[in-house]
Design a protein around this motif. Structure first.
Motif, mmCIF file in Angstrom:
data_model
loop_
_atom_site.group_PDB
_atom_site.id
_atom_site.type_symbol
_atom_site.label_atom_id
_atom_site.label_comp_id
_atom_site.label_asym_id
_atom_site.label_seq_id
_atom_site.Cartn_x
_atom_site.Cartn_y
_atom_site.Cartn_z
ATOM 1 N N ASN A 86 0.804 -1.224 0.000
ATOM 2 C CA ASN A 86 0.000 0.000 0.000
ATOM 3 C C ASN A 86 0.839 1.278 0.000
ATOM 4 O OD1 ASN A 86 -2.696 0.911 -0.166
ATOM 5 N ND2 ASN A 86 -2.677 1.492 1.998
ATOM 6 N N GLN A 87 2.099 1.202 0.444
ATOM 7 C CA GLN A 87 2.934 2.403 0.421
ATOM 8 C C GLN A 87 3.209 2.869 -1.008
ATOM 9 O OE1 GLN A 87 4.068 -0.594 1.284
ATOM 10 N NE2 GLN A 87 6.159 -0.971 0.574
ATOM 11 N N ASN A 88 3.004 1.969 -1.994
ATOM 12 C CA ASN A 88 3.233 2.334 -3.393
ATOM 13 C C ASN A 88 2.050 3.048 -4.031
ATOM 14 O OD1 ASN A 88 5.821 1.171 -3.475
ATOM 15 N ND2 ASN A 88 4.985 -0.849 -3.916
ATOM 16 N N ASN A 89 0.928 3.110 -3.330
ATOM 17 C CA ASN A 89 -0.278 3.689 -3.897
ATOM 18 C C ASN A 89 -0.417 5.167 -3.549
ATOM 19 O OD1 ASN A 89 -1.009 1.164 -4.995
ATOM 20 N ND2 ASN A 89 -1.886 0.524 -3.033
ATOM 21 N N HIS A 90 -1.192 5.872 -4.324
ATOM 22 C CA HIS A 90 -1.412 7.304 -4.161
ATOM 23 C C HIS A 90 -2.671 7.535 -3.323
ATOM 24 C CE1 HIS A 90 0.910 8.112 -8.131
ATOM 25 N NE2 HIS A 90 0.825 6.800 -7.991
ATOM 26 N N LEU A 115 17.323 10.872 -10.499
ATOM 27 C CA LEU A 115 17.133 12.014 -9.607
ATOM 28 C C LEU A 115 17.441 11.651 -8.158
ATOM 29 C CD1 LEU A 115 13.880 13.616 -11.065
ATOM 30 C CD2 LEU A 115 16.212 14.515 -11.186
ATOM 31 N N LYS A 116 17.104 10.444 -7.754
ATOM 32 C CA LYS A 116 17.397 10.024 -6.385
ATOM 33 C C LYS A 116 18.896 10.001 -6.129
ATOM 34 C CE LYS A 116 13.166 7.366 -5.715
ATOM 35 N NZ LYS A 116 12.544 6.033 -5.529
ATOM 36 N N LEU A 117 19.661 9.600 -7.165
ATOM 37 C CA LEU A 117 21.109 9.553 -7.025
ATOM 38 C C LEU A 117 21.720 10.947 -7.055
ATOM 39 C CD1 LEU A 117 21.970 6.508 -9.345
ATOM 40 C CD2 LEU A 117 22.083 6.579 -6.847
ATOM 41 N N THR A 118 21.335 11.745 -8.051
ATOM 42 C CA THR A 118 21.970 13.049 -8.224
ATOM 43 C C THR A 118 21.574 14.053 -7.141
ATOM 44 O OG1 THR A 118 20.195 13.707 -9.743
ATOM 45 C CG2 THR A 118 22.186 12.758 -10.725
ATOM 46 N N ASN A 119 20.417 13.842 -6.519
ATOM 47 C CA ASN A 119 19.962 14.755 -5.469
ATOM 48 C C ASN A 119 20.145 14.192 -4.057
ATOM 49 O OD1 ASN A 119 18.321 17.236 -6.753
ATOM 50 N ND2 ASN A 119 18.001 15.424 -8.023
ATOM 51 N N ASN A 120 20.794 13.033 -3.969
ATOM 52 C CA ASN A 120 21.029 12.388 -2.666
ATOM 53 C C ASN A 120 19.747 12.255 -1.852
ATOM 54 O OD1 ASN A 120 23.908 12.131 -2.995
ATOM 55 N ND2 ASN A 120 24.060 14.331 -2.609
ATOM 56 N N LEU A 121 18.704 11.797 -2.516
ATOM 57 C CA LEU A 121 17.422 11.639 -1.835
ATOM 58 C C LEU A 121 17.438 10.355 -1.010
ATOM 59 C CD1 LEU A 121 15.039 12.644 -4.777
ATOM 60 C CD2 LEU A 121 15.901 14.073 -2.914
ATOM 61 N N PRO A 122 16.805 10.366 0.153
ATOM 62 C CA PRO A 122 16.854 9.192 1.026
ATOM 63 C C PRO A 122 16.143 7.982 0.436
ATOM 64 C CG PRO A 122 15.302 10.825 1.865
ATOM 65 C CD PRO A 122 16.041 11.480 0.745
ATOM 66 N N GLN A 123 16.649 6.801 0.751
ATOM 67 C CA GLN A 123 16.007 5.554 0.345
ATOM 68 C C GLN A 123 14.763 5.337 1.207
ATOM 69 O OE1 GLN A 123 16.895 3.451 -2.212
ATOM 70 N NE2 GLN A 123 18.345 5.070 -2.762
ATOM 71 N N THR A 124 13.693 4.896 0.583
ATOM 72 C CA THR A 124 12.453 4.590 1.299
ATOM 73 C C THR A 124 11.906 3.259 0.793
ATOM 74 O OG1 THR A 124 10.860 5.585 -0.238
ATOM 75 C CG2 THR A 124 11.958 7.073 1.316
ATOM 76 N N GLU A 127 8.305 2.216 -3.872
ATOM 77 C CA GLU A 127 8.924 1.832 -5.147
ATOM 78 C C GLU A 127 8.377 2.624 -6.334
ATOM 79 O OE1 GLU A 127 9.396 -2.879 -4.774
ATOM 80 O OE2 GLU A 127 7.390 -2.151 -4.244
ATOM 81 N N THR A 128 7.320 3.390 -6.130
ATOM 82 C CA THR A 128 6.649 4.081 -7.224
ATOM 83 C C THR A 128 7.459 5.275 -7.705
ATOM 84 O OG1 THR A 128 4.599 3.488 -6.100
ATOM 85 C CG2 THR A 128 4.422 5.019 -7.940
ATOM 86 N N ASP A 129 7.545 5.440 -9.031
ATOM 87 C CA ASP A 129 8.307 6.544 -9.616
ATOM 88 C C ASP A 129 7.803 7.910 -9.143
ATOM 89 O OD1 ASP A 129 5.974 5.799 -11.051
ATOM 90 O OD2 ASP A 129 6.615 6.898 -12.822
ATOM 91 N N SER A 130 6.493 8.020 -8.909
ATOM 92 C CA SER A 130 5.879 9.301 -8.530
ATOM 93 C C SER A 130 6.450 9.884 -7.242
ATOM 94 C CB SER A 130 4.367 9.120 -8.350
ATOM 95 O OG SER A 130 3.802 8.381 -9.408
ATOM 96 N N TYR A 131 6.931 9.027 -6.348
ATOM 97 C CA TYR A 131 7.330 9.489 -5.018
ATOM 98 C C TYR A 131 8.522 10.440 -5.057
ATOM 99 C CZ TYR A 131 8.216 9.433 -0.005
ATOM 100 O OH TYR A 131 8.388 9.796 1.306
ATOM 101 N N VAL A 132 9.294 10.399 -6.138
ATOM 102 C CA VAL A 132 10.436 11.313 -6.228
ATOM 103 C C VAL A 132 9.961 12.763 -6.230
ATOM 104 C CG1 VAL A 132 10.592 11.436 -8.772
ATOM 105 C CG2 VAL A 132 12.659 11.654 -7.385
ATOM 106 N N ALA A 133 8.745 13.024 -6.733
ATOM 107 C CA ALA A 133 8.212 14.390 -6.725
ATOM 108 C C ALA A 133 8.011 14.884 -5.295
ATOM 109 C CB ALA A 133 6.898 14.445 -7.498
ATOM 110 N N VAL A 134 7.531 13.999 -4.414
ATOM 111 C CA VAL A 134 7.384 14.352 -3.000
ATOM 112 C C VAL A 134 8.740 14.720 -2.418
ATOM 113 C CG1 VAL A 134 6.724 13.491 -0.717
ATOM 114 C CG2 VAL A 134 5.369 12.850 -2.725
ATOM 115 N N GLN A 135 9.741 13.891 -2.691
ATOM 116 C CA GLN A 135 11.067 14.131 -2.125
ATOM 117 C C GLN A 135 11.706 15.415 -2.652
ATOM 118 O OE1 GLN A 135 12.563 10.073 -3.178
ATOM 119 N NE2 GLN A 135 13.031 9.930 -0.985
#
Length: 315
Positions: A86-90, A115-124, A127-135
């Motif tokens: 469910n964490q993958n759902n919107h 983007l997760k690599l270049t911006n050093n975003l934390p691992q969570t 798995e959904t691609d959309s979540y990078v926008a939140v980060q």
């Protein structure tokens, strides 16, 4: 594709029962664009509330408490990140300076891992691609036109984002996917397509909307809880790998079959998830259909199978 939906009862004319009926009807009409999961977000009791389940909308009853006048929703067709987790759902929840926001996305992002690599975003665990926008929004420590502009100009892909903030404003960040807003006397409804809203209005026996809005690519809209509209803009990204989304008129005749599969990877993946074979998509590409036309056909499987049956027989 998925579907976005929601409402703002800015004149507080609707009862909780009416709002729940509207939301459930709207969500079920959105199933045409996704049945893997359904979710809504709203503010209640000074907290962001998110209710989502890996179920189609017709198997849920969406309920909003008394006093809730702004609701943001999503129905999902899975492309990345299994819906049973469910964490993958919107919608997804984010936080800035102790204030929560919720984000939902219609489309596919293809540079999320980079983007997760270049911006050093934390691992969570998401798995959904959309979540990078939140980060990306969280990293800027602000939710405003500037932070949304930066996020929208950083991600690459197809998208419309909706963001619900703690003050009951909904922000719309419009990429190359559709969005429609129906304005009524005292409230508004929105969804990914006008057809969804028309079907909803017919089933609810609503009168014709006072006005209809189709936001364009590159627009950022903020509609607050009183119905006040403020606008901004951004410059959409393009990428060479997915140039066909912006230059469909080049046609597929320049590429051999393996190159087409590489360039049109998202299209093949989306078709597969909807029960359409690669051979059928390839037949349509070879015939001269552009990807946007094929994407529309995915939502009319009877016509698609009829067309590809004739083409494959001819070949």
């Amino acid at each position: 594709m998925c579907s976005l939906f929601g409402m703002i009862d800015y004149d507080k004319k609707l009862t909780a029962r009416q709002k729940s009926r509207i939301l459930n009807t709207l969500a079920r009409e959105c199933e045409v664009r996704g049945t893997d999961a359904t979710g809504i977000a709203y503010n209640f009791g000074s907290r962001m509330q998110i209710y989502k389940r890996p179920l189609p909308a017709h198997k849920l009853w969406l309920h909003v408490p008394n006093g809730v006048n702004v609701v943001m929703g999503h129905t999902r067709m899975t492309t990345q990140g299994h819906a049973k987790h469910n964490q993958n759902n919107h919608p997804f929840v984010g936080e800035i300076d102790g204030e929560s926001f919720a984000l939902a996305h219609n489309g596919v992002l293809w540079n999320d891992k980079m983007l997760k690599l270049t911006n050093n975003l934390p691992q969570t665990s998401v798995e959904t691609d959309s979540y990078v926008a939140v980060q990306l929004i969280e990293k800027q420590k602000a939710l405003d036109f500037d932070s949304l502009k930066t996020m929208a100009e950083t991600v690459e892909g197809s998208f419309v984002f909706t963001v619900l903030d703690s003050e009951d404003s909904i922000w719309f960040v419009v990429g190359d996917n559709p969005l429609c807003i129906f304005y009524y006397n005292g409230f508004l409804l929105y969804a990914s397509t006008e057809k969804i809203l028309c079907n909803t209005a017919n089933k609810l026996h609503l009168s014709a909307p006072v006005s209809v809005q189709h936001p364009e690519e590159g627009e950022i809209l903020k509609i607050d809880r009183s119905g006040q509209l403020t606008t901004g803009s951004f410059t959409p990204q393009t990428s060479y790998l997915h140039w066909w989304r912006y230059r469909p008129y080049y046609g597929s005749f320049l590429l051999d079959e393996e190159e087409q599969k590489s360039v049109y990877g998202d299209l093949f993946d989306a078709a597969k998830s909807m029960g359409v074979s690669e051979d059928e998509v390839q037949a349509l590409l070879d015939y001269g259909c552009d990807p946007d036309e094929i994407e529309e056909l995915l939502y009319d499987p009877a016509l698609l199978h009829e067309m590809t049956g004739e083409l494959l027989y001819a070949y």
